[in-house]
Scaffold this active site. Structure first.
Site, PDB file in Angstrom:
ATOM      1  N   CYS A 140      -4.039  -1.256  -1.742  1.00 51.89           N
ATOM      2  CA  CYS A 140      -4.342   0.165  -1.903  1.00 51.89           C
ATOM      3  C   CYS A 140      -5.466   0.307  -2.937  1.00 51.89           C
ATOM      4  O   CYS A 140      -5.354  -0.208  -4.054  1.00 51.89           O
ATOM      5  CB  CYS A 140      -3.093   0.882  -2.391  1.00 51.89           C
ATOM      6  SG  CYS A 140      -3.312   2.629  -2.678  1.00 51.89           S
ATOM      7  N   ASN A 141      -6.541   1.005  -2.568  1.00 48.44           N
ATOM      8  CA  ASN A 141      -7.641   1.202  -3.525  1.00 48.44           C
ATOM      9  C   ASN A 141      -7.188   1.997  -4.732  1.00 48.44           C
ATOM     10  O   ASN A 141      -7.586   1.716  -5.863  1.00 48.44           O
ATOM     11  CB  ASN A 141      -8.803   1.956  -2.853  1.00 48.44           C
ATOM     12  CG  ASN A 141      -9.628   1.050  -1.977  1.00 48.44           C
ATOM     13  OD1 ASN A 141     -10.660   0.557  -2.380  1.00 48.44           O
ATOM     14  ND2 ASN A 141      -9.144   0.808  -0.761  1.00 48.44           N
ATOM     15  N   THR A 142      -6.333   2.997  -4.500  1.00 46.92           N
ATOM     16  CA  THR A 142      -5.883   3.846  -5.600  1.00 46.92           C
ATOM     17  C   THR A 142      -5.095   3.025  -6.621  1.00 46.92           C
ATOM     18  O   THR A 142      -5.346   3.102  -7.828  1.00 46.92           O
ATOM     19  CB  THR A 142      -5.024   5.010  -5.045  1.00 46.92           C
ATOM     20  OG1 THR A 142      -5.803   5.722  -4.081  1.00 46.92           O
ATOM     21  CG2 THR A 142      -4.567   5.934  -6.131  1.00 46.92           C
ATOM     22  N   CYS A 168     -11.347   3.004   0.375  1.00 45.20           N
ATOM     23  CA  CYS A 168     -10.005   3.502   0.714  1.00 45.20           C
ATOM     24  C   CYS A 168      -9.550   2.721   1.929  1.00 45.20           C
ATOM     25  O   CYS A 168     -10.343   2.458   2.839  1.00 45.20           O
ATOM     26  CB  CYS A 168     -10.074   4.996   1.031  1.00 45.20           C
ATOM     27  SG  CYS A 168      -8.545   5.660   1.708  1.00 45.20           S
ATOM     28  N   THR A 169      -8.264   2.368   1.935  1.00 45.85           N
ATOM     29  CA  THR A 169      -7.728   1.538   3.014  1.00 45.85           C
ATOM     30  C   THR A 169      -7.922   2.135   4.402  1.00 45.85           C
ATOM     31  O   THR A 169      -7.969   1.408   5.382  1.00 45.85           O
ATOM     32  CB  THR A 169      -6.212   1.387   2.811  1.00 45.85           C
ATOM     33  OG1 THR A 169      -5.664   2.687   2.560  1.00 45.85           O
ATOM     34  CG2 THR A 169      -5.911   0.465   1.672  1.00 45.85           C
ATOM     35  N   HIS A 170      -7.990   3.469   4.481  1.00 42.04           N
ATOM     36  CA  HIS A 170      -8.060   4.106   5.798  1.00 42.04           C
ATOM     37  C   HIS A 170      -9.472   4.083   6.406  1.00 42.04           C
ATOM     38  O   HIS A 170      -9.614   4.185   7.612  1.00 42.04           O
ATOM     39  CB  HIS A 170      -7.618   5.562   5.701  1.00 42.04           C
ATOM     40  CG  HIS A 170      -6.140   5.739   5.589  1.00 42.04           C
ATOM     41  ND1 HIS A 170      -5.401   5.157   4.575  1.00 42.04           N
ATOM     42  CD2 HIS A 170      -5.260   6.425   6.357  1.00 42.04           C
ATOM     43  CE1 HIS A 170      -4.130   5.494   4.735  1.00 42.04           C
ATOM     44  NE2 HIS A 170      -4.019   6.254   5.803  1.00 42.04           N
ATOM     45  N   TYR A 181      -0.805   8.373  -2.347  1.00 37.46           N
ATOM     46  CA  TYR A 181      -0.950   8.105  -3.775  1.00 37.46           C
ATOM     47  C   TYR A 181      -2.259   8.710  -4.307  1.00 37.46           C
ATOM     48  O   TYR A 181      -2.381   8.964  -5.503  1.00 37.46           O
ATOM     49  CB  TYR A 181      -1.025   6.590  -4.039  1.00 37.46           C
ATOM     50  CG  TYR A 181       0.262   5.805  -3.936  1.00 37.46           C
ATOM     51  CD1 TYR A 181       1.442   6.340  -3.444  1.00 37.46           C
ATOM     52  CD2 TYR A 181       0.272   4.472  -4.346  1.00 37.46           C
ATOM     53  CE1 TYR A 181       2.596   5.565  -3.371  1.00 37.46           C
ATOM     54  CE2 TYR A 181       1.426   3.705  -4.283  1.00 37.46           C
ATOM     55  CZ  TYR A 181       2.583   4.255  -3.789  1.00 37.46           C
ATOM     56  OH  TYR A 181       3.721   3.490  -3.719  1.00 37.46           O
ATOM     57  N   GLY A 182      -3.212   8.853  -3.413  1.00 34.36           N
ATOM     58  CA  GLY A 182      -4.593   9.163  -3.824  1.00 34.36           C
ATOM     59  C   GLY A 182      -4.784  10.507  -4.487  1.00 34.36           C
ATOM     60  O   GLY A 182      -5.827  10.770  -5.082  1.00 34.36           O
ATOM     61  N   ASP A 199       0.876  -1.176   0.000  1.00 30.33           N
ATOM     62  CA  ASP A 199       0.000   0.000   0.000  1.00 30.33           C
ATOM     63  C   ASP A 199       0.909   1.220   0.000  1.00 30.33           C
ATOM     64  O   ASP A 199       2.120   1.116   0.222  1.00 30.33           O
ATOM     65  CB  ASP A 199      -0.877  -0.009   1.268  1.00 30.33           C
ATOM     66  CG  ASP A 199      -1.745   1.239   1.362  1.00 30.33           C
ATOM     67  OD1 ASP A 199      -2.291   1.670   0.332  1.00 30.33           O
ATOM     68  OD2 ASP A 199      -1.856   1.814   2.468  1.00 30.33           O
ATOM     69  N   SER A 200       0.309   2.380  -0.226  1.00 29.27           N
ATOM     70  CA  SER A 200       1.073   3.616  -0.190  1.00 29.27           C
ATOM     71  C   SER A 200       1.650   3.884   1.206  1.00 29.27           C
ATOM     72  O   SER A 200       2.621   4.616   1.332  1.00 29.27           O
ATOM     73  CB  SER A 200       0.169   4.776  -0.591  1.00 29.27           C
ATOM     74  OG  SER A 200      -1.002   4.767   0.210  1.00 29.27           O
ATOM     75  N   GLU A 230      -4.995   9.080   9.854  1.00 32.52           N
ATOM     76  CA  GLU A 230      -3.543   9.092  10.139  1.00 32.52           C
ATOM     77  C   GLU A 230      -3.288   9.708  11.512  1.00 32.52           C
ATOM     78  O   GLU A 230      -2.386   9.324  12.235  1.00 32.52           O
ATOM     79  CB  GLU A 230      -2.799   9.913   9.075  1.00 32.52           C
ATOM     80  CG  GLU A 230      -2.824   9.301   7.690  1.00 32.52           C
ATOM     81  CD  GLU A 230      -1.646   8.373   7.410  1.00 32.52           C
ATOM     82  OE1 GLU A 230      -0.582   8.580   8.000  1.00 32.52           O
ATOM     83  OE2 GLU A 230      -1.822   7.449   6.591  1.00 32.52           O
TER      84      GLU A 230
HETATM   85  N1  DGL Z   1      -4.043   3.709   0.371  1.00 35.86           N
HETATM   86  C1  DGL Z   1      -4.800   4.753  -0.289  1.00 35.86           C
HETATM   87  C2  DGL Z   1      -6.081   4.156  -0.869  1.00 35.86           C
HETATM   88  O1  DGL Z   1      -6.589   3.142  -0.432  1.00 35.86           O
HETATM   89  C3  DGL Z   1      -5.138   5.877   0.666  1.00 35.86           C
HETATM   90  C4  DGL Z   1      -3.935   6.714   1.071  1.00 35.86           C
HETATM   91  C5  DGL Z   1      -3.262   7.393  -0.120  1.00 35.86           C
HETATM   92  O2  DGL Z   1      -3.842   8.336  -0.696  1.00 35.86           O
HETATM   93  O3  DGL Z   1      -2.171   6.971  -0.468  1.00 35.86           O
HETATM   94  O4  DGL Z   1      -6.607   4.688  -1.809  1.00 35.86           O
END
Ligand code: DGL
Length: 280
Positions: free
Chosen positions: A73-75, A192-194, A42-43, A10-11, A160
């Site tokens: 990571c969803n992105t 989104c992972t968060h 990354y998003g 993931d990012s 975060e």
């Molecule tokens: N991991 C990213 C996602 O799931 C969220 C954090 C990012 O923007 O990198 O899209």
């Protein structure tokens, strides 16, 4: 091959919510997790940049020896999965399709219960929503449901910061969720992972905004189930019990270990800093 670890990346920290679910679903598997903490988020980045970063993360994990790769990571799943699948020799699983499948299943069962059509909502980063990956994945499974997708840029920094309950996250969530609920969204995908860390707040706020029940879909859970099926189908389930979890990060680890425990729901070994090979 079976006893190689599963690679997950993931990012940053967020993908550990996916690791948590994988460890619940597949307690015998060893996992090596890479968080690209030097380049998070990354998003907010372009697809070309996300693809380049994703290639570097994938290559680093492949070189360490893994039997399957989970893009937590969803992105990255939204914009780079096809590239990774085409280029890599191991099975690659993203979080978008399992999340879309779980959303369609939930929407069909809710429709039966309510007796009327419901829409599916997706919250995600700008890159994920801009890619249209979730509406495409839902449409590939069912054309019954309208999909309304919305960016929720404040939620990643709130998580975060560990700010997942109370007035500030509640107000931010309300701002993002209210327009979706007014568009008949009754199934809401945490794209989104968060966001799984805000699940309680999201479920509470959306149930207050709607007279109907709202089903919150966590793509982390759906991905862990899909991974278990994939490993079983390819005869790749671990033969013994390892359950080792190795954490790699690209920036100095700092307080990553403490924050990781919040996402993982358990303490892990101290993270190790690594360099990602430069890719074009
Ligand atoms: N991991 C990213 C996602 O799931 C969220 C954090 C990012 O923007 O990198 O899209």
């Amino acid at each position: 091959m079976r006893d190689l670890p599963i690679g997950v990346f993931d990012s940053g920290l967020g993908g550990l919510t996916v690791v948590r679910e994988i460890r619940r679903a597949l307690p015998n598997e060893a996992i090596v997790y890479l968080g690209d903490t030097a380049r998070v988020p990354y998003g907010t980045r372009s697809s070309a940049t996300v693809v380049r970063y994703a290639r570097g993360c994938a290559r680093l994990l492949i070189e360490r020896g893994i039997k399957a790769l989970v893009v937590a990571c969803n992105t990255v799943s939204a914009v780079a999965l096809d590239v990774l699948r085409a280029e890599l020799d191991v099975p690659v699983l993203g979080v978008v399709v399992p999340g879309a499948e779980a959303a369609v299943t939930a929407a069909l069962s809710l429709e039966q219960q309510l007796g009327h059509a419901v829409s599916i909502g997706v919250l995600g980063t700008a890159s994920t929503i801009g890619s249209g990956a979730y509406p495409r994945a839902v449409a590939a499974l069912s054309t019954r449901h309208e999909v309304h997708a919305a960016t929720a840029p404040l939620l990643v920094p709130l998580v975060e910061e560990g700010w997942v309950t109370g007035e500030v996250p509640r107000l931010a969530v309300e701002r993002y969720v209210a327009p979706l609920v007014s568009q008949s969204v009754r199934v809401l995908v945490l794209g989104c992972t968060h966001y799984p860390l805000l699940r309680e707040t999201i479920a509470l706020v959306s149930s207050q905004l709607s007279r109907d029940p709202i089903v919150v879909v966590d793509s982390a859970e759906a991905t862990a189930r899909a991974l278990a099926e994939l490993l079983a189908a390819r005869d790749l389930l671990a033969s013994g019990k390892s359950a080792r979890l190795e954490l790699l990060v690209t920036d100095v680890p700092g307080t990553f270990g403490d924050a990781a425990a919040r996402f993982l729901g358990e303490r892990a070994d101290a993270p190790v800093q690594v360099d990602i090979p430069v890719t074009l």
